[in-house]
Scaffold this motif. Structure first.
Motif, PDB file in Angstrom:
ATOM      1  N   ILE A 254       0.812  -1.133  -0.003  1.00  0.00           N
ATOM      2  CA  ILE A 254       0.080  -0.056  -0.104  1.00  0.00           C
ATOM      3  C   ILE A 254       0.827   1.178   0.040  1.00  0.00           C
ATOM      4  N   PHE A 466      -4.609  -4.309   6.154  1.00  0.00           N
ATOM      5  CA  PHE A 466      -5.067  -3.972   5.055  1.00  0.00           C
ATOM      6  C   PHE A 466      -5.422  -5.169   4.421  1.00  0.00           C
ATOM      7  N   LEU A 485     -10.222   0.931   0.223  1.00  0.00           N
ATOM      8  CA  LEU A 485      -8.796   1.016   0.687  1.00  0.00           C
ATOM      9  C   LEU A 485      -8.838   2.692   1.259  1.00  0.00           C
ATOM     10  N   LEU A 488      -9.739   2.221   4.872  1.00  0.00           N
ATOM     11  CA  LEU A 488      -8.673   1.636   5.675  1.00  0.00           C
ATOM     12  C   LEU A 488      -7.749   2.806   6.012  1.00  0.00           C
TER      13      LEU A 488
END
Length: 502
Positions: A254, A466, A485, A488
């Motif tokens: 990420i 994640f 995403l 998160l």
């Protein structure tokens, strides 16, 4: 009249004594003559001189015929045969076996130095051990200490551990300094369970098993079970590629600064037809020990790049990270193998990142630096994994030319609670900024860990917070789920990351 009778009596006794002496001399002469025949030499001189000489010759002959204890030609210690006799006589007891790992390494370029080193180690042992301990040289670099049946197992363990620690003190040979690397095993003998020969063989063979756990030096029933398990795993691993039992999982990498998935780490998995899923922590060390790193590593690289090509064909500009072991680096043609695998899958070098663990990178030294240069020539990036668990140096980081540092999960776990972990993570982040190297935190499992690292300047993340490792298709689904995403990352909308990372 009385004196006359006394005189006759004395004369008779003297005659009798003389007769006895004469008979004894005759017998002595005959015995000396027979003995001279036995020793193969007739001596001159008086009977007494001849008797002395023949006795001396017989003693010398007997001493030559006496069996001598077999000793090792280098150390001078008794070999395993006398030790076996003692173990059998004691019927129970504890043995410690020490392996001087530097001996064979030294033999490769200076056998005489190796012998001097081994002799010095044995002399140290002799001075450190109590007089009633029995030392024996089992084979090449393995020396045993038999502690007998009077020593408790716990006391024996403490004694052998202390001995191994003391022996690791620096050894000097002229201008050369050697820090001994010493492994040891401790095993308990009971004649009701083993023969002494099988007991020694079992103890020596335990050095070949993959160490796991704090009590790896104790040869126990668990150790035997684990050794058998590792042997079977090694046998089964030889067929995993042919039987198509391996598969890959992909854990997202990420980039929080751009709020996107920038790539994935390819993780090898093994599904055994009978045992089910076998943990990589279990089979990867065995894979390296039995020499299958090249074959299985090549399979993993090819499979990872094949998936990467499919992702890119679907419009996802993603980079794949693949782990390379120290055994793979030892192959001189590894850069060429990677280049051919890229070409076979029609993938550019920019799409590939090779990960080396910190210990491998530093242990390989110049080899790792040359490997790095060959990769860079093809646009491939290099990451150092498990950073902080070894003994890195600034020189190694710059000489090898890493593009990314991965903070080991040990320091990431509960970083928001541990001042020590906070200091380490902050230092690594500062180091990365100073050297112009990206820093990724791996093993992020909670939002608290993520927020602390984010607030202290970390931009790249990996971990179960994640996503767990995914199949290729589920990984693509994760890549496409931009809203998930953002949630998160604790970002309310697409532009929030610009304010967070401004």
């Amino acid at each position: 009249m009385g004196l006359f009778l006394l005189s006759i009596t004395i004369t008779g006794m003297a005659g009798l004594l003389l007769a006895v002496l004469m008979r004894g001399i005759v017998r002595l002469r005959r015995a000396v003559e027979k003995a001279e025949v036995l020793v193969g030499h007739c001596h001159s001189g008086t009977l007494i001189v001849r008797a002395e000489r023949v006795v001396t010759a017989l003693i010398q002959t007997a001493s030559l015929a006496e069996p001598r204890l077999p000793t090792h030609t280098v150390s001078g210690l008794p070999t395993r045969e006398p030790l076996i006799h003692r173990i059998r006589a004691d019927r129970a007891g504890t043995i410690g076996v020490l392996a001087f790992k530097d001996y064979d390494r030294l033999c490769a370029f200076d056998p005489e130095l190796a012998d001097r080193f081994l002799i010095a180690m044995v002399e140290r042992m002799a001075t450190m051990m109590p007089a009633d301990r029995i030392l024996a040289h089992l084979d090449r670099a393995h020396v045993a200490v038999w502690l007998g049946s009077d020593v408790e197992a716990s006391s024996a363990t403490v004694e052998i551990r202390a001995l191994a620690y003391a022996l690791s003190d620096c050894y000097r040979d002229d201008e050369r300094e050697i820090i001994p690397e010493i492994a040891f095993r401790i095993n308990r003998f009971d004649i009701a369970l083993h023969t002494p020969e099988a007991f020694l063989s079992q103890t020596l063979s335990s050095f070949a098993s993959v160490p796991r756990g704090a009590n790896e030096n104790i040869v126990s029933d668990d150790h035997k079970v684990r050794s058998e398990e590792q042997f079977q795993i090694g046998q089964d691993l030889r067929q995993v590629v042919a039987k198509d039992q391996l598969h890959m999982r992909f854990q997202p990498l990420i980039d929080a600064a751009s709020a996107r998935v920038c790539g994935a780490e390819a993780l090898l998995r093994w599904r055994h037809p009978e045992r089910g899923d076998i943990s990589p922590a279990c089979f990867i060390p065995v894979m390296e020990t039995v020499g299958l790193s090249q074959e299985i590593g090549s399979w993993a690289l090819n499979r990872a790049l094949r998936e990467t090509r499919l992702w890119r064909e679907n419009g996802h500009d993603l980079r794949i990270a693949v782990n390379v072991s120290g055994h793979q680096i030892e192959a001189a043609n590894l850069p060429q193998l990677i280049e051919r695998t890229l070409a076979r899958n029609d993938v550019d070098g920019e799409a590939l990142e090779i990960e080396l663990t910190e210990s491998v990178a530093l242990a390989k030294g110049d080899g790792a630096a040359a490997f790095s240069q060959a990769l860079r020539a093809n646009g491939i990036r290099l990451a150092i994994d498990d950073f902080g668990t070894g003994y890195s140096s600034f020189e190694a980081l710059t000489a090898i030319g890493f593009d990314k540092i991965k903070i080991d999960r040990t320091f990431v776990t509960n970083v928001h609670l541990s001042r020590q972990s906070q200091a380490i993570c902050a230092s690594i982040l500062t180091l990365g900024r100073g050297l112009g190297i990206n820093v990724l935190a791996e093993g992020v499992e909670t939002i608290e860990e993520f927020i602390w690292l984010r607030d202290h300047g970390c931009r790249l993340f990996q971990g179960f917070y994640f996503s767990p490792p995914l199949t290729s298709q589920r990984f693509l689904d994760f890549v496409k789920n931009r809203e998930g995403l953002l949630n998160l990352l604790q970002l309310s909308d697409q532009s929030s990351y610009e304010r967070t990372y401004a």
